[in-house]
Design a protein around this motif. Structure first.
Motif, mmCIF file in Angstrom:
data_model
loop_
_atom_site.group_PDB
_atom_site.id
_atom_site.type_symbol
_atom_site.label_atom_id
_atom_site.label_comp_id
_atom_site.label_asym_id
_atom_site.label_seq_id
_atom_site.Cartn_x
_atom_site.Cartn_y
_atom_site.Cartn_z
ATOM 1 N N GLN A 81 0.791 -1.101 -0.245
ATOM 2 C CA GLN A 81 0.218 0.044 0.214
ATOM 3 C C GLN A 81 0.791 1.278 -0.213
ATOM 4 N N GLY A 82 1.748 1.113 0.228
ATOM 5 C CA GLY A 82 3.252 2.478 0.057
ATOM 6 C C GLY A 82 3.077 2.331 -1.807
ATOM 7 N N LEU A 83 2.244 2.401 -2.832
ATOM 8 C CA LEU A 83 2.263 2.730 -4.440
ATOM 9 C C LEU A 83 0.715 3.513 -3.823
ATOM 10 N N ASP A 84 0.845 4.205 -4.666
ATOM 11 C CA ASP A 84 -0.537 5.033 -4.766
ATOM 12 C C ASP A 84 -1.648 4.214 -4.879
ATOM 13 N N GLU A 85 -2.787 4.387 -4.117
ATOM 14 C CA GLU A 85 -3.587 3.709 -4.546
ATOM 15 C C GLU A 85 -3.898 3.156 -6.098
ATOM 16 N N PRO A 86 -4.032 4.186 -7.161
ATOM 17 C CA PRO A 86 -4.799 3.840 -8.113
ATOM 18 C C PRO A 86 -3.727 2.924 -9.153
ATOM 19 N N VAL A 87 -2.263 3.557 -8.881
ATOM 20 C CA VAL A 87 -1.028 2.510 -9.920
ATOM 21 C C VAL A 87 -1.425 0.536 -8.734
ATOM 22 N N ARG A 88 -1.426 0.942 -7.702
ATOM 23 C CA ARG A 88 -1.736 -0.546 -7.259
ATOM 24 C C ARG A 88 -2.535 -0.919 -7.221
ATOM 25 N N ARG A 89 -3.800 -0.749 -7.644
ATOM 26 C CA ARG A 89 -4.694 -1.686 -8.200
ATOM 27 C C ARG A 89 -4.541 -2.160 -10.107
ATOM 28 N N ASP A 90 -4.412 -1.220 -10.576
ATOM 29 C CA ASP A 90 -4.292 -1.651 -12.071
ATOM 30 C C ASP A 90 -2.963 -2.563 -11.726
ATOM 31 N N MET A 91 -2.148 -2.115 -11.583
ATOM 32 C CA MET A 91 -0.956 -3.392 -11.180
ATOM 33 C C MET A 91 -1.418 -4.611 -10.793
ATOM 34 N N ARG A 134 -2.396 -7.534 -26.307
ATOM 35 C CA ARG A 134 -3.884 -6.493 -27.226
ATOM 36 C C ARG A 134 -4.541 -5.685 -25.519
ATOM 37 N N PHE A 135 -3.822 -7.079 -24.364
ATOM 38 C CA PHE A 135 -3.811 -6.188 -23.161
ATOM 39 C C PHE A 135 -3.159 -5.479 -22.072
ATOM 40 N N GLU A 136 -1.587 -5.221 -23.229
ATOM 41 C CA GLU A 136 -0.801 -3.975 -22.549
ATOM 42 C C GLU A 136 -1.626 -2.526 -23.143
ATOM 43 N N ARG A 137 -2.130 -2.560 -24.356
ATOM 44 C CA ARG A 137 -2.693 -1.715 -24.726
ATOM 45 C C ARG A 137 -3.693 -1.115 -23.879
ATOM 46 N N ALA A 138 -4.670 -2.425 -23.963
ATOM 47 C CA ALA A 138 -5.503 -2.115 -22.837
ATOM 48 C C ALA A 138 -5.101 -1.389 -21.434
ATOM 49 N N MET A 139 -4.150 -1.846 -21.157
ATOM 50 C CA MET A 139 -3.579 -1.645 -19.473
ATOM 51 C C MET A 139 -3.684 0.228 -19.647
ATOM 52 N N ALA A 140 -2.436 0.138 -19.789
ATOM 53 C CA ALA A 140 -2.110 1.917 -21.240
ATOM 54 C C ALA A 140 -3.192 2.650 -21.294
ATOM 55 N N SER A 141 -4.145 2.310 -21.832
ATOM 56 C CA SER A 141 -5.248 3.305 -22.485
ATOM 57 C C SER A 141 -6.167 3.483 -20.971
ATOM 58 N N GLY A 142 -6.120 2.456 -19.898
ATOM 59 C CA GLY A 142 -7.275 2.757 -19.115
ATOM 60 C C GLY A 142 -8.514 2.263 -19.336
ATOM 61 N N ALA A 143 -8.267 1.331 -21.113
ATOM 62 C CA ALA A 143 -9.498 0.561 -21.083
ATOM 63 C C ALA A 143 -10.373 -0.048 -19.976
ATOM 64 N N ASN A 144 -11.268 -0.548 -20.101
ATOM 65 C CA ASN A 144 -12.186 -1.943 -19.088
ATOM 66 C C ASN A 144 -11.159 -3.404 -19.628
ATOM 67 N N THR A 145 -10.495 -3.729 -18.812
ATOM 68 C CA THR A 145 -10.319 -5.037 -19.492
ATOM 69 C C THR A 145 -11.006 -6.189 -18.613
#
Length: 398
Positions: free
Chosen positions: A111-121, A158-169
């Motif tokens: 949880q030392g990461l910013d929560e939005p980053v942690r969730r997407d990781m 395909r998922f790499e592009r989706a993750m980078a763009s913030g798409a609903n994976t």
């Protein structure tokens, strides 16, 4: 670091979504391994040299700019908790004092990461695990050699592009898994081989000399304990041990609330995968800990309890053999290997301890076990859910 062929790429894409210039370090080579060996003392476990060598090679290939190494840390009796410290010293000696190290801790489930980053990781790890599971289930039976790996590469991109763009994976998961399910296959079921152990070595192809490929070449079907297991474990152990470390009720409540998201997302992504992976669902992490704590106290934190508990659950799920991967000299790996000498006969299946040091050809041993220990007439591989209580020599464990 390139811990997982799909997971590292997707995690880097998650960082990019939040404004970081993040890249997956290229897979290790003999050159980067020897570079890392030269920057360490030589007595450290394999991932120490692999990670620093691969990173420094990548930095030197990108002249100019600012660099940072993403190197988390952890609790428990494992040298991983000191990687960031040793890497800092190695970078300083190499004249790379300006290079930073980003090192969140398992103490609070990162949880030392910013929560939005942690969730997407977390989403990135779940996606990579699902893709890898589907590929391992299909590849041993594919009619067109290489088709599974082609689909795996395309879906990862395909998922790499989706993750980078913030798409609903989540919405993309079902169609992705359906591509694997549509691959033409033939052949009778092969022995199922569970793979457990130290997370970097079991997931990294260079470190484990492609243990998954070896299992498949020798006639088995591999099921790799996923990366997500460790994150679920850190969330679970935080809930168990947090109160002993902090009497701040509000802090504990907020932490538990954040971790609820972790468990909820795992359920959501597996649901999205559909029925094709129903027989590859991971057991509840608390059930894994319940099995492991029969031999190790739960507050003895680290991978040993996970390795033991997950191996038992593999036996319950029909595995004909378990491979326990670890770097040479690994403390949790040494503990779990010793415990398996007692546990394997009770499980009724062989547990093969594999210790890797970056050299040699360790995986040839697996052929012997798959041909002689698993496929021999009378072996309980076809009824692995019924533990056989027989003498130690009948269930070899190395």
């Amino acid at each position: 670091p390139p811990m997982h062929p799909q997971g590292t790429r997707l995690c880097a894409a998650a960082f990019r979504r939040h404004g970081y210039r993040a890249e997956a370090i290229p897979p290790e080579t003999k050159e980067s391994f020897e570079l890392g060996r030269g920057m360490t003392r030589g007595s450290e476990c394999l991932p120490t040299a692999l990670t620093i060598g691969a990173f420094v090679k990548a930095v030197r290939a990108h002249d100019g700019g600012r660099h940072a190494l993403f190197m988390p840390t952890a609790e428990g009796p494992c040298r991983f908790g000191q990687y960031c410290t040793l890497h800092r010293q190695a970078l300083d000696r190499a004249g790379l004092e300006d290079v930073m190290i980003l090192s969140p801790s398992s103490f609070n489930s990162y949880q030392g990461l910013d929560e939005p980053v942690r969730r997407d990781m977390w989403k990135a790890l779940l996606l990579a695990d699902l893709l890898f599971k589907a590929a391992c289930k299909v590849r041993p039976y594919e009619l067109s050699p290489g088709e599974t790996n082609r689909v795996l590469a395309e879906e990862c991109s395909r998922f790499e592009r989706a993750m980078a763009s913030g798409a609903n994976t989540v919405s993309l998961v079902r169609s992705s898994i359906e591509r694997f399910a549509a691959i033409q296959r033939s052949g009778s079921p092969k022995p199922l081989v569970g793979v457990v152990g130290e997370i970097y070595v079991r997931c990294n192809t260079f470190a484990n000399e492609d243990v998954i490929g070896a299992i498949e070449r020798f006639g088995g079907e591999a099921w790799l304990a996923p990366m997500s297991e460790w994150i679920l474990y850190t969330a679970a152990i935080q809930g168990i041990s947090f109160w002993d470390r902090s009497r701040n009720f509000l802090k504990k409540w907020l932490s538990d609330l954040k971790n609820l998201y972790i468990f909820g997302q795992e359920h959501k992504y597996y649901q999205a995968a559909g029925s094709f992976l129903d027989d590859r669902r991971e057991p509840d992490i608390h059930a894994v800990l319940d099995e492991g704590r029969k031999l190790l106290p739960v507050n003895f934190e680290g991978e040993a309890i996970l390795t033991v508990g997950r191996a038992v659950k593999f036996a319950h799920q029909g595995a004909a053999m378990v491979v326990n991967c670890a770097p040479f000299g690994c403390m949790p790996g040494t503990l779990s290997t010793a415990l398996f000498r007692k546990l394997a006969p009770e499980m009724g299946i062989p547990v093969v301890g594999m210790f890797y040091d970056g050299y040699g050809n360790q995986n040839t041993r697996l052929e012997v076990f798959l041909n002689n220990a698993v496929k021999r007439p009378g072996h309980p591989a076809t009824e692995a859910k019924k533990p056989a209580h027989k003498p130690d020599h009948a269930r070899p464990t190395l």
